[in-house]
Scaffold this active site. Sequence first.
Site, PDB file in Angstrom:
ATOM      1  N   SER A 184      -9.995  16.997   0.001  1.00  0.00           N
ATOM      2  CA  SER A 184      -9.042  16.418  -0.702  1.00  0.00           C
ATOM      3  C   SER A 184      -7.698  17.110  -0.456  1.00  0.00           C
ATOM      4  O   SER A 184      -7.478  18.347  -0.334  1.00  0.00           O
ATOM      5  CB  SER A 184      -9.434  16.786  -2.134  1.00  0.00           C
ATOM      6  N   GLU A 185      -6.639  16.169  -0.126  1.00  0.00           N
ATOM      7  CA  GLU A 185      -5.298  16.678   0.470  1.00  0.00           C
ATOM      8  C   GLU A 185      -4.728  17.651  -0.575  1.00  0.00           C
ATOM      9  O   GLU A 185      -3.805  18.431  -0.164  1.00  0.00           O
ATOM     10  CB  GLU A 185      -4.525  15.534   0.799  1.00  0.00           C
ATOM     11  N   ASN A 186      -5.028  17.647  -1.980  1.00  0.00           N
ATOM     12  CA  ASN A 186      -4.485  18.444  -2.796  1.00  0.00           C
ATOM     13  C   ASN A 186      -5.032  19.991  -2.755  1.00  0.00           C
ATOM     14  O   ASN A 186      -4.548  20.873  -3.508  1.00  0.00           O
ATOM     15  CB  ASN A 186      -4.651  17.884  -4.202  1.00  0.00           C
ATOM     16  N   SER A 202      -4.499  22.709   3.445  1.00  0.00           N
ATOM     17  CA  SER A 202      -4.847  21.416   3.506  1.00  0.00           C
ATOM     18  C   SER A 202      -4.083  20.548   4.543  1.00  0.00           C
ATOM     19  O   SER A 202      -5.018  19.922   5.403  1.00  0.00           O
ATOM     20  CB  SER A 202      -4.444  20.889   1.992  1.00  0.00           C
TER      21      SER A 202
END
Length: 221
Positions: free
Chosen positions: A50-52, A92
Amino acid sequence: MELSKEQKRDIIAKRVAQELHDGDVVTLGIGLPTEVANHVPHDVNIILQSENGMIGVGHRDFNAPERPIVTNAGGLPVTTKPGACFFDTTMSFTLIRGGHVDVTVLGALQVDEEGNLANWMVPEVFVPGMGGAMDLVVGAKKVIVAMEHTAKGEKRILKKCTLPLTAAHEVDMIVTEMCVIDVTPQGLVLKEINPLFSLEDVINATDAELIVPEVFTQQAV
């Protein structure tokens, strides 16, 4: 056939999940794509990022408290798999920009015959920014667009995008509730048709020119 929005999203998410294979590192965009995590077959072991700032994302956590601590990029509560870890945005996007993502699944406003993607803004409508979409479509090895075939009666698979582009020539596959389309150097190739729809339905709902394999034209006779 008239489907509800929920039915369309479910069909799309389930079909996209079939494109994921053991060992794939996968990043899901916000919105409809996050629902793919709930449909990955139990015997397929993928690594969701997840990019977060998380890797090892599990399915949606429907038992989370009102203010969940662990969420995906869309702010929805999610579970984690054994070995999951958390990190900052720098790490990330190092994973994303470094080419370590095998598949990314994103929503779209428009896609066209050249594999161009527009998914971040409509002119004169406020948006906070492009987010990580530009990085994902360029950094991932395979880009799948998961979207409803039309929106408010407007066709979304076009000869040429009319909205500002997120990226050019990066889309590899389009999955809608009606069909699956491969984006090739020759153009858009119709790969599958949902049995609930006909070839005529798909063509009428698509602005772009589709390359239709003979098997579908034979079925339409």
